[in-house]
Design a protein around this motif. Structure first.
Motif, short mmCIF file in Angstrom:
data_model
loop_
_atom_site.label_atom_id
_atom_site.label_comp_id
_atom_site.label_asym_id
_atom_site.label_seq_id
_atom_site.Cartn_x
_atom_site.Cartn_y
_atom_site.Cartn_z
N THR A 1 4.15 -13.78 4.50
CA THR A 1 4.17 -12.32 4.54
C THR A 1 5.62 -11.84 4.50
N PRO A 2 5.93 -10.93 3.57
CA PRO A 2 7.31 -10.45 3.48
C PRO A 2 7.77 -9.78 4.78
N GLU A 3 9.02 -10.02 5.12
CA GLU A 3 9.60 -9.40 6.31
C GLU A 3 10.99 -8.89 5.97
N GLY A 4 11.54 -8.06 6.83
CA GLY A 4 12.89 -7.54 6.63
C GLY A 4 13.02 -6.70 5.36
N GLU A 5 14.08 -6.93 4.63
CA GLU A 5 14.35 -6.15 3.41
C GLU A 5 13.26 -6.33 2.36
N GLU A 6 12.72 -7.54 2.26
CA GLU A 6 11.65 -7.78 1.30
C GLU A 6 10.41 -6.94 1.64
N ALA A 7 10.11 -6.82 2.92
CA ALA A 7 8.96 -6.01 3.36
C ALA A 7 9.17 -4.54 3.01
N LYS A 8 10.40 -4.06 3.09
CA LYS A 8 10.68 -2.66 2.75
C LYS A 8 10.39 -2.37 1.29
N GLY A 9 10.78 -3.29 0.40
CA GLY A 9 10.51 -3.09 -1.02
C GLY A 9 9.02 -3.08 -1.32
N VAL A 10 8.30 -4.04 -0.74
CA VAL A 10 6.85 -4.09 -0.91
C VAL A 10 6.22 -2.83 -0.33
N GLY A 11 6.68 -2.43 0.84
CA GLY A 11 6.15 -1.24 1.50
C GLY A 11 6.39 0.03 0.70
N GLN A 12 7.57 0.16 0.12
CA GLN A 12 7.88 1.35 -0.67
C GLN A 12 6.95 1.46 -1.88
N ARG A 13 6.71 0.34 -2.54
CA ARG A 13 5.79 0.35 -3.69
C ARG A 13 4.37 0.70 -3.23
N ALA A 14 3.94 0.14 -2.11
CA ALA A 14 2.60 0.44 -1.59
C ALA A 14 2.47 1.91 -1.21
N LEU A 15 3.53 2.47 -0.65
CA LEU A 15 3.53 3.89 -0.29
C LEU A 15 3.42 4.76 -1.53
N GLU A 16 4.19 4.46 -2.56
CA GLU A 16 4.15 5.25 -3.80
C GLU A 16 2.76 5.20 -4.44
N VAL A 17 2.16 4.02 -4.48
CA VAL A 17 0.82 3.86 -5.04
C VAL A 17 -0.19 4.68 -4.24
N SER A 18 -0.10 4.64 -2.93
CA SER A 18 -1.03 5.34 -2.06
C SER A 18 -0.92 6.85 -2.19
N VAL A 19 0.31 7.35 -2.20
CA VAL A 19 0.52 8.79 -2.34
C VAL A 19 0.00 9.28 -3.69
N GLN A 20 0.29 8.54 -4.75
CA GLN A 20 -0.20 8.93 -6.07
C GLN A 20 -1.73 8.91 -6.13
N ALA A 21 -2.35 7.93 -5.50
CA ALA A 21 -3.81 7.84 -5.50
C ALA A 21 -4.43 9.03 -4.76
N LEU A 22 -3.83 9.44 -3.65
CA LEU A 22 -4.34 10.60 -2.92
C LEU A 22 -4.19 11.87 -3.74
N ARG A 23 -3.09 12.00 -4.44
CA ARG A 23 -2.88 13.16 -5.32
C ARG A 23 -3.91 13.16 -6.45
N SER A 24 -4.16 12.00 -7.01
CA SER A 24 -5.13 11.89 -8.10
C SER A 24 -6.53 12.25 -7.63
N ALA A 25 -6.80 12.04 -6.35
CA ALA A 25 -8.11 12.38 -5.79
C ALA A 25 -8.21 13.87 -5.46
#
Length: 157
Positions: A66-90
């Protein structure tokens, strides 16, 4: 407009988006998403115990990946962007923030900042934390001053 703060640990699935975006029927909803990547919120042992409790033995073995530290931030930022866009699309309004430290402090501050009507905590089950009432939802109920709804993610991403 109904204002929800949505606290998550990974990208929302399409089932998650449909579920949270229809909770209030036809009433328009504004979502303010907080995401703290799973790799930064709990130690590996607790995550592995949760995986075992769910019968996910293969996942328990892979907790070290499981990514941790800086790697987790990058994964998290992408997940956040995908989630926000999906909510907008809904059809909802949505914005988001990545939480790096102290998720409950960030949650409390955001609830006050946006005048939230509710908090939705949407995560995988965390049996150890939930048993001891140390999960986000249990702890948030005593801090944010608005109703807190605990939901489990519908499927893995």
């Amino acid at each position: 407009m109904f204002t929800s703060v949505l606290m998550i640990e990974k990208a929302l699935t399409s089932a998650d988006v449909e579920f949270v975006s229809t909770l209030h029927g036809e009433e328009p909803v504004s979502f303010h998403v907080l995401l703290q990547p799973r790799g930064d919120q709990a130690d590996r042992l607790l995550r592995a115990i949760d995986d075992i409790a769910l019968g996910e033995l293969d996942d328990a073995v892979r907790e070290g990946d499981t990514p941790e530290g800086e790697e987790a931030k990058g994964v998290g930022q992408r997940a956040l962007e995908v989630s926000v866009q999906a909510l907008r699309s809904a059809g909802g309004r949505a914005d988001g923030r990545l939480v790096e430290d102290h998720p409950l402090d960030a949650l409390k501050a955001l609830v006050a900042e946006v005048g939230a009507d509710e908090v939705i905590v949407l995560t995988d089950p965390h049996y150890v934390e939930e048993f001891f009432h140390r999960d986000w939802a249990s702890r948030a109920r005593h801090r944010v001053g608005v109703p807190v709804l605990k939901l489990f993610s519908h499927s893995k991403v």
